[in-house]
Design a protein around this motif. Sequence first.
Motif, PDB file in Angstrom:
ATOM      1  N   THR A  23       0.818  -1.165  -0.012  1.00  0.00           N
ATOM      2  CA  THR A  23       0.009  -0.209  -0.076  1.00  0.00           C
ATOM      3  C   THR A  23       0.747   1.237   0.046  1.00  0.00           C
ATOM      4  N   CYS A 245      -2.833   2.997  -9.693  1.00  0.00           N
ATOM      5  CA  CYS A 245      -3.362   3.930  -8.836  1.00  0.00           C
ATOM      6  C   CYS A 245      -4.737   4.410  -9.483  1.00  0.00           C
ATOM      7  N   VAL A 248      -9.053   3.277  -5.834  1.00  0.00           N
ATOM      8  CA  VAL A 248      -8.928   2.147  -4.873  1.00  0.00           C
ATOM      9  C   VAL A 248      -9.441   2.396  -3.525  1.00  0.00           C
ATOM     10  N   SER A 249     -10.613   1.881  -3.027  1.00  0.00           N
ATOM     11  CA  SER A 249     -10.893   2.138  -1.950  1.00  0.00           C
ATOM     12  C   SER A 249     -11.286   0.794  -0.752  1.00  0.00           C
ATOM     13  N   ILE A 267      -3.327   4.735  -2.633  1.00  0.00           N
ATOM     14  CA  ILE A 267      -4.546   5.032  -2.294  1.00  0.00           C
ATOM     15  C   ILE A 267      -4.628   6.590  -1.893  1.00  0.00           C
TER      16      ILE A 267
END
Lengths: 308, 274
Positions: A23, A245, A248-249, A267
Amino acid sequence: MDINDKNYNLSVEIDKIHLRNPTMLASGILGISQSIFERLYKENVGAVVTKSISVNPMKGYPNPTVISIGGGSYLNAVGLSNPGVDAFSKELSKNKKIPIMISLVGSSEKEFSRMVKVFDSLSILGYEINLSCPHVSKMGMEVGDDPEAVNKIVKTVRMNTTKPISVKVGVGSIDVVELARVAIDAGANIITAINTLRAMTIDIETMMPILSNRVGGLSGTAIKPIGVRCVYEISKNIKAPVIGCGGVSSWQDIIEYMMAGASAVQIGSVLGSNGPKIFNRITKDLKNYVEKKGMKNISEIVGIAHKY
Amino acid sequence: MPTNIDNRRIVRIEQTIVETPTVKTLVFKDSLSHTAKPGQFLMIWIPRIEEIPMSVMINSKDGYAAVTIRKSGVGSTALFERKTGDLVGLRGPYGNSYTLKKSYKKILIAGGGTGLVPLLRLASYAQKLKIQSTVIIGARTKGEVFFENIARKIIQDNDSSLKICTDDGSYGIRGTTVELMSKVLHENTFDCVFTCGPELMMRKVVDLSNENSIPVEASLERYMKCGIGICGSCCLDASLVCQDGTVFSGRQLSKMLDFGNSYRDKDGQRINYS
Protein backbone atom coordinates in the motif's frame (compact mmCIF):
# COMPACT_ATOMS: atom_id res chain seq x y z
CA MET A 1 9.33 -12.92 9.79
CA ASP A 2 6.85 -13.84 12.51
CA ILE A 3 3.47 -15.04 11.31
CA ASN A 4 1.88 -12.70 13.85
CA ASP A 5 3.56 -9.68 12.28
CA LYS A 6 0.93 -7.52 10.64
CA ASN A 7 2.96 -7.43 7.45
CA TYR A 8 3.72 -11.16 7.31
CA ASN A 9 3.68 -12.31 3.66
CA LEU A 10 2.91 -8.79 2.42
CA SER A 11 6.36 -7.43 1.53
CA VAL A 12 6.94 -6.44 -2.09
CA GLU A 13 9.89 -5.42 -4.25
CA ILE A 14 9.57 -2.66 -6.84
CA ASP A 15 12.83 -2.23 -8.72
CA LYS A 16 15.35 -1.53 -5.92
CA ILE A 17 12.61 -0.57 -3.46
CA HIS A 18 11.57 -2.94 -0.70
CA LEU A 19 8.21 -2.21 0.97
CA ARG A 20 6.75 -3.96 4.01
CA ASN A 21 3.40 -4.10 2.22
CA PRO A 22 2.06 -3.00 -1.18
CA THR A 23 0.00 0.00 0.00
CA MET A 24 1.13 3.51 -0.80
CA LEU A 25 -0.30 6.96 -0.21
CA ALA A 26 -1.02 8.52 -3.62
CA SER A 27 0.49 11.87 -4.50
CA GLY A 28 -1.64 14.93 -3.85
CA ILE A 29 -3.26 13.55 -0.72
CA LEU A 30 -2.13 14.89 2.69
CA GLY A 31 1.38 15.14 1.27
CA ILE A 32 3.01 18.20 2.83
CA SER A 33 3.71 17.33 6.45
CA GLN A 34 6.33 15.05 7.98
CA SER A 35 4.14 14.63 11.08
CA ILE A 36 1.29 13.35 8.92
CA PHE A 37 3.69 10.95 7.13
CA GLU A 38 4.71 9.58 10.54
CA ARG A 39 1.06 9.10 11.50
CA LEU A 40 0.40 7.23 8.23
CA TYR A 41 3.44 5.05 8.88
CA LYS A 42 2.04 4.13 12.29
CA GLU A 43 -1.16 3.20 10.46
CA ASN A 44 0.96 0.72 8.46
CA VAL A 45 1.20 2.44 5.09
CA GLY A 46 3.83 0.75 2.89
CA ALA A 47 5.20 4.05 1.56
CA VAL A 48 4.03 7.61 1.01
CA VAL A 49 4.28 9.77 -2.08
CA THR A 50 4.44 13.50 -1.40
CA LYS A 51 2.40 16.20 -3.06
CA SER A 52 4.01 17.16 -6.35
CA ILE A 53 6.79 19.60 -5.58
CA SER A 54 7.88 22.38 -7.94
CA VAL A 55 10.93 24.65 -7.90
CA ASN A 56 8.97 27.60 -6.53
CA PRO A 57 6.10 27.53 -4.01
CA MET A 58 2.67 27.38 -5.68
CA LYS A 59 -0.55 28.58 -4.06
CA GLY A 60 -2.77 26.61 -6.43
CA TYR A 61 -6.21 27.70 -7.54
CA PRO A 62 -8.84 29.43 -5.41
CA ASN A 63 -11.49 27.15 -3.92
CA PRO A 64 -13.56 25.18 -4.72
CA THR A 65 -10.67 22.89 -5.53
CA VAL A 66 -11.97 19.53 -4.31
CA ILE A 67 -15.53 18.29 -4.82
CA SER A 68 -17.19 15.06 -3.83
CA ILE A 69 -19.51 14.01 -6.65
CA GLY A 70 -20.95 11.04 -4.79
CA GLY A 71 -20.41 7.30 -5.05
CA GLY A 72 -16.83 7.60 -3.79
CA SER A 73 -15.69 9.78 -6.69
CA TYR A 74 -14.18 13.24 -6.59
CA LEU A 75 -13.22 16.09 -8.86
CA ASN A 76 -10.25 18.26 -8.06
CA ALA A 77 -8.34 21.16 -9.49
CA VAL A 78 -6.07 22.04 -6.62
CA GLY A 79 -3.55 23.50 -9.03
CA LEU A 80 -0.45 21.70 -7.74
CA SER A 81 -0.23 23.83 -4.60
CA ASN A 82 3.03 23.01 -2.80
CA PRO A 83 5.67 24.71 -0.66
CA GLY A 84 8.44 24.49 -3.26
CA VAL A 85 11.72 22.59 -3.19
CA ASP A 86 13.53 24.58 -0.48
CA ALA A 87 10.80 24.66 2.17
CA PHE A 88 9.93 21.04 1.46
CA SER A 89 13.48 19.73 1.77
CA LYS A 90 13.48 21.39 5.20
CA GLU A 91 10.20 19.63 6.03
CA LEU A 92 11.76 16.23 5.25
CA SER A 93 15.22 16.99 6.61
CA LYS A 94 14.74 14.99 9.80
CA ASN A 95 13.24 11.97 8.06
CA LYS A 96 14.92 8.69 8.90
CA LYS A 97 12.58 5.75 8.76
CA ILE A 98 9.53 6.83 6.75
CA PRO A 99 9.63 5.39 3.20
CA ILE A 100 8.97 8.50 1.12
CA MET A 101 8.88 8.99 -2.63
CA ILE A 102 8.99 12.61 -3.68
CA SER A 103 6.66 13.58 -6.49
CA LEU A 104 8.19 16.16 -8.82
CA VAL A 105 6.47 18.52 -11.21
CA GLY A 106 7.97 21.12 -13.49
CA SER A 107 8.08 22.69 -16.92
CA SER A 108 11.72 22.31 -17.92
CA GLU A 109 14.70 19.98 -17.51
CA LYS A 110 16.46 22.71 -15.57
CA GLU A 111 13.75 22.76 -12.92
CA PHE A 112 13.87 19.01 -12.46
CA SER A 113 17.65 18.88 -12.16
CA ARG A 114 17.64 21.67 -9.56
CA MET A 115 15.05 19.82 -7.45
CA VAL A 116 16.80 16.46 -7.62
CA LYS A 117 20.08 18.06 -6.60
CA VAL A 118 18.41 19.43 -3.46
CA PHE A 119 16.39 16.33 -2.58
CA ASP A 120 18.93 13.62 -3.38
CA SER A 121 20.81 13.86 -0.07
CA LEU A 122 17.60 13.26 1.94
CA SER A 123 16.57 9.89 3.28
CA ILE A 124 14.02 9.02 0.59
CA LEU A 125 13.16 6.01 -1.56
CA GLY A 126 13.21 7.80 -4.89
CA TYR A 127 11.13 10.00 -7.17
CA GLU A 128 7.81 9.93 -8.93
CA ILE A 129 7.72 12.33 -11.86
CA ASN A 130 4.24 13.76 -12.38
CA LEU A 131 3.72 13.92 -16.13
CA SER A 132 -0.03 13.61 -15.98
CA CYS A 133 -1.71 16.27 -13.82
CA PRO A 134 -4.60 17.24 -16.11
CA HIS A 135 -5.36 20.78 -15.00
CA VAL A 136 -2.25 22.99 -14.90
CA SER A 137 -0.81 24.61 -18.02
CA LYS A 138 2.78 23.89 -19.06
CA MET A 139 3.09 21.19 -16.38
CA GLY A 140 1.92 17.64 -15.81
CA MET A 141 -0.04 16.31 -18.75
CA GLU A 142 0.93 19.13 -21.07
CA VAL A 143 4.47 17.81 -20.68
CA GLY A 144 3.34 14.17 -20.67
CA ASP A 145 1.62 14.62 -24.03
CA ASP A 146 4.97 15.55 -25.60
CA PRO A 147 7.19 12.43 -25.90
CA GLU A 148 10.30 14.48 -26.66
CA ALA A 149 9.83 16.53 -23.46
CA VAL A 150 9.23 13.34 -21.45
CA ASN A 151 12.40 11.83 -22.83
CA LYS A 152 14.47 14.90 -21.94
CA ILE A 153 13.06 15.32 -18.44
CA VAL A 154 13.48 11.67 -17.48
CA LYS A 155 17.05 11.67 -18.87
CA THR A 156 17.84 14.78 -16.82
CA VAL A 157 16.50 13.29 -13.60
CA ARG A 158 18.39 10.06 -14.38
CA MET A 159 21.63 11.96 -14.75
CA ASN A 160 21.20 13.52 -11.32
CA THR A 161 20.30 10.49 -9.22
CA THR A 162 20.93 6.81 -8.76
CA LYS A 163 17.68 6.39 -6.83
CA PRO A 164 14.69 4.69 -8.48
CA ILE A 165 12.56 6.92 -10.70
CA SER A 166 8.90 6.27 -11.37
CA VAL A 167 7.01 8.16 -14.02
CA LYS A 168 3.34 8.78 -13.34
CA VAL A 169 1.36 8.52 -16.55
CA GLY A 170 -2.26 9.29 -17.23
CA VAL A 171 -4.90 9.12 -19.90
CA GLY A 172 -3.98 11.95 -22.26
CA SER A 173 -3.68 12.29 -26.01
CA ILE A 174 -0.80 9.79 -26.20
CA ASP A 175 -1.38 6.10 -25.63
CA VAL A 176 -0.43 5.22 -22.10
CA VAL A 177 1.76 2.28 -23.19
CA GLU A 178 3.70 4.47 -25.63
CA LEU A 179 4.28 7.08 -22.96
CA ALA A 180 5.45 4.41 -20.51
CA ARG A 181 7.84 3.08 -23.16
CA VAL A 182 9.37 6.51 -23.75
CA ALA A 183 9.85 6.96 -19.99
CA ILE A 184 11.48 3.57 -19.45
CA ASP A 185 13.72 3.98 -22.52
CA ALA A 186 14.87 7.33 -21.12
CA GLY A 187 15.97 5.72 -17.86
CA ALA A 188 12.92 5.50 -15.59
CA ASN A 189 12.67 2.33 -13.51
CA ILE A 190 8.98 2.22 -12.64
CA ILE A 191 5.66 3.37 -14.08
CA THR A 192 2.87 4.69 -11.87
CA ALA A 193 -0.54 4.51 -13.58
CA ILE A 194 -2.87 6.39 -13.59
CA ASN A 195 -3.47 10.01 -12.69
CA THR A 196 -6.90 11.69 -12.56
CA LEU A 197 -8.88 12.15 -15.78
CA ARG A 198 -9.91 15.54 -17.13
CA ALA A 199 -13.47 16.20 -16.09
CA MET A 200 -15.90 18.89 -14.96
CA THR A 201 -19.19 19.50 -13.22
CA ILE A 202 -21.70 22.36 -13.45
CA ASP A 203 -24.11 23.50 -10.76
CA ILE A 204 -27.55 23.60 -12.39
CA GLU A 205 -29.02 26.08 -9.91
CA THR A 206 -26.46 28.84 -10.41
CA MET A 207 -25.60 27.53 -13.93
CA MET A 208 -21.89 27.84 -13.12
CA PRO A 209 -18.95 25.43 -13.19
CA ILE A 210 -18.17 24.60 -9.58
CA LEU A 211 -14.37 24.24 -9.68
CA SER A 212 -12.69 27.63 -9.82
CA ASN A 213 -10.53 26.26 -12.63
CA ARG A 214 -13.75 24.97 -14.31
CA VAL A 215 -11.99 21.79 -15.40
CA GLY A 216 -10.23 19.38 -13.08
CA GLY A 217 -9.34 15.74 -12.62
CA LEU A 218 -11.71 12.89 -11.81
CA SER A 219 -10.58 10.47 -9.12
CA GLY A 220 -12.13 7.79 -6.97
CA THR A 221 -14.34 4.79 -7.67
CA ALA A 222 -15.39 5.95 -11.15
CA ILE A 223 -11.89 5.64 -12.62
CA LYS A 224 -10.84 2.29 -11.17
CA PRO A 225 -11.62 0.13 -14.23
CA ILE A 226 -9.64 2.55 -16.41
CA GLY A 227 -6.68 2.34 -14.03
CA VAL A 228 -6.83 -1.45 -14.01
CA ARG A 229 -6.90 -1.49 -17.81
CA CYS A 230 -3.90 0.84 -18.06
CA VAL A 231 -1.85 -1.21 -15.56
CA TYR A 232 -2.78 -4.37 -17.45
CA GLU A 233 -1.70 -2.97 -20.83
CA ILE A 234 1.51 -1.43 -19.54
CA SER A 235 2.63 -4.52 -17.66
CA LYS A 236 1.80 -6.69 -20.68
CA ASN A 237 3.94 -4.61 -23.03
CA ILE A 238 6.71 -3.02 -20.99
CA LYS A 239 9.39 -4.75 -18.93
CA ALA A 240 9.24 -2.58 -15.82
CA PRO A 241 7.42 -2.73 -12.51
CA VAL A 242 4.13 -0.86 -12.37
CA ILE A 243 2.53 0.90 -9.41
CA GLY A 244 -1.26 0.98 -9.73
CA CYS A 245 -3.31 4.03 -8.81
CA GLY A 246 -6.87 5.18 -9.33
CA GLY A 247 -10.10 4.58 -7.44
CA VAL A 248 -8.79 2.15 -4.83
CA SER A 249 -11.07 2.04 -1.81
CA SER A 250 -10.74 -1.51 -0.49
CA TRP A 251 -8.36 -4.46 -0.16
CA GLN A 252 -10.18 -6.13 -3.02
CA ASP A 253 -9.27 -3.22 -5.30
CA ILE A 254 -5.61 -3.67 -4.37
CA ILE A 255 -5.73 -7.36 -5.21
CA GLU A 256 -7.39 -6.54 -8.53
CA TYR A 257 -4.70 -4.00 -9.47
CA MET A 258 -1.98 -6.48 -8.51
CA MET A 259 -3.56 -9.18 -10.64
CA ALA A 260 -3.51 -6.69 -13.53
CA GLY A 261 0.25 -6.34 -13.02
CA ALA A 262 0.84 -3.79 -10.25
CA SER A 263 3.67 -4.49 -7.78
CA ALA A 264 2.27 -1.93 -5.35
CA VAL A 265 -0.91 0.11 -5.24
CA GLN A 266 -1.59 3.70 -4.25
CA ILE A 267 -4.58 4.93 -2.29
CA GLY A 268 -5.87 8.48 -2.40
CA SER A 269 -9.41 9.83 -2.51
CA VAL A 270 -10.81 7.27 -0.08
CA LEU A 271 -8.78 8.89 2.70
CA GLY A 272 -11.51 11.54 2.61
CA SER A 273 -14.25 9.31 3.95
CA ASN A 274 -12.04 6.92 5.96
CA GLY A 275 -9.05 8.82 7.29
CA PRO A 276 -5.49 7.47 7.68
CA LYS A 277 -6.63 4.37 9.58
CA ILE A 278 -7.74 2.79 6.31
CA PHE A 279 -4.16 1.55 5.72
CA ASN A 280 -4.26 -0.52 8.87
CA ARG A 281 -7.59 -2.03 7.96
CA ILE A 282 -6.68 -2.77 4.36
CA THR A 283 -3.34 -4.41 5.19
CA LYS A 284 -5.02 -6.60 7.79
CA ASP A 285 -7.49 -7.75 5.17
CA LEU A 286 -4.71 -8.33 2.62
CA LYS A 287 -2.89 -10.54 5.10
CA ASN A 288 -6.06 -12.57 5.67
CA TYR A 289 -6.50 -13.02 1.93
CA VAL A 290 -2.92 -14.19 1.44
CA GLU A 291 -3.28 -16.69 4.29
CA LYS A 292 -6.64 -17.96 3.06
CA LYS A 293 -5.23 -18.54 -0.43
CA GLY A 294 -2.22 -20.34 1.01
CA MET A 295 0.32 -18.09 -0.68
CA LYS A 296 3.87 -17.54 0.55
CA ASN A 297 3.79 -13.89 -0.44
CA ILE A 298 1.29 -11.48 -1.92
CA SER A 299 3.62 -10.91 -4.90
CA GLU A 300 2.53 -14.28 -6.28
CA ILE A 301 -0.58 -12.62 -7.70
CA VAL A 302 1.23 -9.81 -9.54
CA GLY A 303 0.14 -9.99 -13.19
CA ILE A 304 -1.64 -13.30 -12.70
CA ALA A 305 -4.54 -12.15 -14.91
CA HIS A 306 -2.19 -12.12 -17.90
CA LYS A 307 -2.34 -15.91 -17.98
CA TYR A 308 -5.87 -15.86 -19.25
CA MET B 1 -34.50 16.90 2.77
CA PRO B 2 -30.79 16.31 2.08
CA THR B 3 -29.12 13.59 4.11
CA ASN B 4 -25.69 13.31 2.50
CA ILE B 5 -23.58 16.11 3.93
CA ASP B 6 -21.29 16.08 0.88
CA ASN B 7 -24.16 17.04 -1.42
CA ARG B 8 -23.92 20.70 -2.28
CA ARG B 9 -27.06 22.65 -1.42
CA ILE B 10 -27.76 26.03 -2.98
CA VAL B 11 -29.51 28.26 -0.46
CA ARG B 12 -30.96 31.77 -0.61
CA ILE B 13 -29.80 34.28 1.99
CA GLU B 14 -33.03 35.09 3.84
CA GLN B 15 -31.74 37.76 6.20
CA THR B 16 -28.53 39.72 6.78
CA ILE B 17 -27.68 41.09 10.22
CA VAL B 18 -24.96 43.73 10.63
CA GLU B 19 -23.09 42.88 13.85
CA THR B 20 -20.29 45.49 13.52
CA PRO B 21 -19.00 47.45 10.50
CA THR B 22 -16.85 44.43 9.59
CA VAL B 23 -18.96 41.52 10.85
CA LYS B 24 -22.22 40.27 9.37
CA THR B 25 -24.51 37.30 9.94
CA LEU B 26 -26.24 35.68 6.96
CA VAL B 27 -29.30 33.55 7.69
CA PHE B 28 -30.45 30.73 5.41
CA LYS B 29 -32.64 27.64 5.47
CA ASP B 30 -30.88 24.28 5.63
CA SER B 31 -32.02 21.48 7.90
CA LEU B 32 -28.62 19.78 8.12
CA SER B 33 -27.03 23.04 9.27
CA HIS B 34 -29.84 23.74 11.72
CA THR B 35 -28.99 20.55 13.60
CA ALA B 36 -25.18 20.98 13.36
CA LYS B 37 -23.25 20.18 16.50
CA PRO B 38 -21.28 22.95 18.21
CA GLY B 39 -17.81 23.07 16.63
CA GLN B 40 -18.87 21.74 13.24
CA PHE B 41 -18.35 23.78 10.10
CA LEU B 42 -19.77 24.26 6.63
CA MET B 43 -17.87 24.79 3.39
CA ILE B 44 -19.59 27.87 1.97
CA TRP B 45 -19.37 28.41 -1.78
CA ILE B 46 -19.50 31.96 -3.08
CA PRO B 47 -20.03 31.09 -6.73
CA ARG B 48 -17.07 31.78 -9.02
CA ILE B 49 -15.14 33.46 -6.20
CA GLU B 50 -14.18 31.15 -3.32
CA GLU B 51 -15.22 28.40 -0.96
CA ILE B 52 -14.42 28.88 2.73
CA PRO B 53 -14.96 26.96 5.96
CA MET B 54 -17.41 28.67 8.34
CA SER B 55 -18.60 27.63 11.76
CA VAL B 56 -22.39 27.16 11.89
CA MET B 57 -24.18 30.01 13.66
CA ILE B 58 -27.33 29.20 15.58
CA ASN B 59 -30.75 30.43 14.46
CA SER B 60 -33.92 30.06 16.48
CA LYS B 61 -36.22 29.42 13.51
CA ASP B 62 -36.78 25.73 12.87
CA GLY B 63 -34.77 24.45 9.90
CA TYR B 64 -32.65 27.62 9.72
CA ALA B 65 -28.99 28.34 10.41
CA ALA B 66 -26.52 31.12 9.70
CA VAL B 67 -22.88 32.02 9.25
CA THR B 68 -21.13 34.99 10.79
CA ILE B 69 -18.35 36.48 8.67
CA ARG B 70 -15.58 38.86 9.52
CA LYS B 71 -14.45 40.56 6.35
CA SER B 72 -10.75 39.87 5.75
CA GLY B 73 -9.62 37.84 2.74
CA VAL B 74 -11.08 37.53 -0.77
CA GLY B 75 -13.58 34.84 0.18
CA SER B 76 -14.80 36.34 3.45
CA THR B 77 -15.11 39.80 1.91
CA ALA B 78 -17.15 38.42 -0.99
CA LEU B 79 -19.40 36.55 1.43
CA PHE B 80 -19.70 39.66 3.64
CA GLU B 81 -20.99 41.57 0.62
CA ARG B 82 -23.74 39.07 -0.21
CA LYS B 83 -27.23 40.53 0.18
CA THR B 84 -30.61 39.12 1.12
CA GLY B 85 -31.84 37.08 -1.85
CA ASP B 86 -28.36 36.12 -3.10
CA LEU B 87 -27.51 32.45 -3.56
CA VAL B 88 -24.63 30.63 -1.91
CA GLY B 89 -23.71 26.96 -1.94
CA LEU B 90 -22.93 24.88 1.10
CA ARG B 91 -21.81 21.39 2.09
CA GLY B 92 -21.31 19.87 5.50
CA PRO B 93 -21.59 20.20 8.45
CA TYR B 94 -18.20 18.56 8.87
CA GLY B 95 -15.93 17.78 11.79
CA ASN B 96 -16.35 16.76 15.40
CA SER B 97 -17.86 18.85 18.16
CA TYR B 98 -17.47 19.98 21.75
CA THR B 99 -18.38 17.25 24.24
CA LEU B 100 -20.97 18.13 26.84
CA LYS B 101 -21.07 15.38 29.43
CA LYS B 102 -24.39 14.84 31.19
CA SER B 103 -22.54 14.84 34.50
CA TYR B 104 -21.45 18.48 33.99
CA LYS B 105 -23.10 20.99 36.31
CA LYS B 106 -21.16 24.17 35.54
CA ILE B 107 -19.12 25.11 32.51
CA LEU B 108 -17.06 28.13 31.52
CA ILE B 109 -17.33 29.41 27.98
CA ALA B 110 -14.64 31.88 26.90
CA GLY B 111 -14.57 33.40 23.46
CA GLY B 112 -13.87 36.39 21.35
CA GLY B 113 -15.17 37.75 18.04
CA THR B 114 -16.56 35.26 15.55
CA GLY B 115 -15.15 32.55 17.83
CA LEU B 116 -18.43 32.94 19.71
CA VAL B 117 -20.30 31.22 16.88
CA PRO B 118 -19.69 27.60 17.96
CA LEU B 119 -19.78 28.68 21.62
CA LEU B 120 -23.30 30.12 21.40
CA ARG B 121 -24.52 26.89 19.84
CA LEU B 122 -22.79 25.08 22.69
CA ALA B 123 -24.37 27.37 25.30
CA SER B 124 -27.79 26.66 23.85
CA TYR B 125 -27.17 22.88 24.04
CA ALA B 126 -25.95 23.33 27.63
CA GLN B 127 -29.17 25.15 28.55
CA LYS B 128 -31.20 22.24 27.18
CA LEU B 129 -29.17 19.85 29.35
CA LYS B 130 -29.67 22.16 32.36
CA ILE B 131 -25.95 22.82 32.63
CA GLN B 132 -25.13 26.21 34.10
CA SER B 133 -22.82 28.31 31.92
CA THR B 134 -20.64 31.31 32.62
CA VAL B 135 -20.00 33.01 29.29
CA ILE B 136 -17.10 35.43 28.81
CA ILE B 137 -17.16 37.61 25.73
CA GLY B 138 -13.89 39.42 25.11
CA ALA B 139 -13.14 42.17 22.61
CA ARG B 140 -10.53 44.84 22.07
CA THR B 141 -13.01 47.70 22.32
CA LYS B 142 -16.73 48.49 22.68
CA GLY B 143 -17.39 48.68 18.94
CA GLU B 144 -16.19 45.09 18.50
CA VAL B 145 -18.55 43.57 21.05
CA PHE B 146 -21.36 41.70 19.34
CA PHE B 147 -23.73 38.79 20.07
CA GLU B 148 -24.44 40.26 23.52
CA ASN B 149 -28.22 40.14 23.10
CA ILE B 150 -28.37 36.68 21.61
CA ALA B 151 -26.00 35.38 24.30
CA ARG B 152 -28.25 36.85 27.02
CA LYS B 153 -31.30 35.28 25.42
CA ILE B 154 -29.67 31.84 25.22
CA ILE B 155 -28.51 31.76 28.83
CA GLN B 156 -31.42 33.63 30.45
CA ASP B 157 -32.56 30.72 32.66
CA ASN B 158 -30.58 28.39 34.83
CA ASP B 159 -28.50 30.89 36.84
CA SER B 160 -26.10 31.24 33.96
CA SER B 161 -24.19 34.47 33.62
CA LEU B 162 -22.65 36.62 30.92
CA LYS B 163 -19.48 38.67 31.48
CA ILE B 164 -18.12 41.08 28.92
CA CYS B 165 -14.63 42.52 28.88
CA THR B 166 -12.74 44.89 26.62
CA ASP B 167 -9.00 45.44 26.46
CA ASP B 168 -9.41 49.21 26.68
CA GLY B 169 -12.23 49.17 29.26
CA SER B 170 -14.64 51.00 26.93
CA TYR B 171 -17.34 48.43 27.69
CA GLY B 172 -17.85 45.87 30.44
CA ILE B 173 -14.88 44.93 32.59
CA ARG B 174 -11.44 46.25 31.63
CA GLY B 175 -9.01 43.51 30.67
CA THR B 176 -8.49 40.56 28.38
CA THR B 177 -10.56 37.38 28.19
CA VAL B 178 -7.74 35.47 29.88
CA GLU B 179 -7.41 37.97 32.74
CA LEU B 180 -11.16 37.83 33.37
CA MET B 181 -11.13 34.05 33.14
CA SER B 182 -8.35 33.87 35.71
CA LYS B 183 -10.46 35.97 38.10
CA VAL B 184 -13.56 33.85 37.47
CA LEU B 185 -11.61 30.65 38.13
CA HIS B 186 -10.61 31.99 41.58
CA GLU B 187 -14.23 32.48 42.58
CA ASN B 188 -15.87 29.41 41.01
CA THR B 189 -15.30 25.82 40.09
CA PHE B 190 -16.13 24.46 36.65
CA ASP B 191 -16.41 20.98 35.16
CA CYS B 192 -15.00 22.08 31.82
CA VAL B 193 -13.79 25.13 29.89
CA PHE B 194 -14.77 25.67 26.25
CA THR B 195 -13.03 28.21 24.05
CA CYS B 196 -12.90 29.57 20.53
CA GLY B 197 -11.33 32.75 19.20
CA PRO B 198 -7.92 34.03 18.16
CA GLU B 199 -5.43 31.16 18.51
CA LEU B 200 -3.04 33.01 20.82
CA MET B 201 -5.96 33.70 23.17
CA MET B 202 -6.97 30.02 23.03
CA ARG B 203 -3.42 28.96 23.80
CA LYS B 204 -3.58 31.03 27.00
CA VAL B 205 -7.05 29.73 27.90
CA VAL B 206 -5.84 26.15 27.40
CA ASP B 207 -2.67 26.72 29.44
CA LEU B 208 -4.62 28.36 32.25
CA SER B 209 -7.14 25.52 32.33
CA ASN B 210 -4.40 22.91 32.31
CA GLU B 211 -2.64 24.69 35.18
CA ASN B 212 -5.91 24.61 37.13
CA SER B 213 -6.53 20.94 36.20
CA ILE B 214 -9.84 21.75 34.53
CA PRO B 215 -10.69 19.86 31.34
CA VAL B 216 -10.68 22.22 28.35
CA GLU B 217 -11.72 22.02 24.72
CA ALA B 218 -10.86 24.46 21.93
CA SER B 219 -12.23 24.73 18.40
CA LEU B 220 -9.46 25.56 15.92
CA GLU B 221 -9.37 27.23 12.56
CA ARG B 222 -7.01 26.53 9.68
CA TYR B 223 -6.90 27.30 5.97
CA MET B 224 -8.74 24.51 4.15
CA LYS B 225 -9.12 23.48 0.55
CA CYS B 226 -11.28 20.36 0.78
CA GLY B 227 -12.73 20.21 4.30
CA ILE B 228 -12.90 16.42 4.05
CA GLY B 229 -9.47 15.00 4.90
CA ILE B 230 -7.90 14.94 1.45
CA CYS B 231 -5.81 18.05 0.85
CA GLY B 232 -3.85 18.22 4.12
CA SER B 233 -3.84 22.05 4.19
CA CYS B 234 -5.34 22.17 7.68
CA CYS B 235 -2.75 19.93 9.33
CA LEU B 236 -1.96 20.70 12.95
CA ASP B 237 0.98 18.50 13.88
CA ALA B 238 -0.27 15.03 12.84
CA SER B 239 -3.95 15.97 13.06
CA LEU B 240 -6.30 17.39 10.47
CA VAL B 241 -8.54 20.19 11.75
CA CYS B 242 -11.28 19.24 9.26
CA GLN B 243 -11.44 15.53 10.07
CA ASP B 244 -9.95 15.11 13.56
CA GLY B 245 -11.22 18.54 14.76
CA THR B 246 -12.25 21.27 14.79
CA VAL B 247 -12.41 20.56 18.51
CA PHE B 248 -9.35 19.30 20.40
CA SER B 249 -8.91 18.65 24.09
CA GLY B 250 -6.40 20.43 26.29
CA ARG B 251 -4.50 17.17 26.61
CA GLN B 252 -4.15 16.84 22.83
CA LEU B 253 -3.29 20.51 22.37
CA SER B 254 -0.63 20.63 25.05
CA LYS B 255 1.42 18.10 23.03
CA MET B 256 1.08 19.98 19.74
CA LEU B 257 3.93 22.11 18.49
CA ASP B 258 1.81 23.97 15.92
CA PHE B 259 -0.89 25.06 18.39
CA GLY B 260 -0.45 28.76 19.11
CA ASN B 261 2.73 28.79 17.03
CA SER B 262 2.22 28.07 13.37
CA TYR B 263 -0.17 27.25 10.53
CA ARG B 264 0.15 26.28 6.87
CA ASP B 265 -0.22 28.84 4.10
CA LYS B 266 -2.08 28.20 0.82
CA ASP B 267 1.09 26.66 -0.62
CA GLY B 268 1.64 24.47 2.44
CA GLN B 269 4.56 26.42 3.93
CA ARG B 270 4.65 26.65 7.70
CA ILE B 271 4.03 30.23 8.83
CA ASN B 272 4.58 31.39 12.40
CA TYR B 273 2.01 33.49 14.24
CA SER B 274 3.89 36.64 15.04
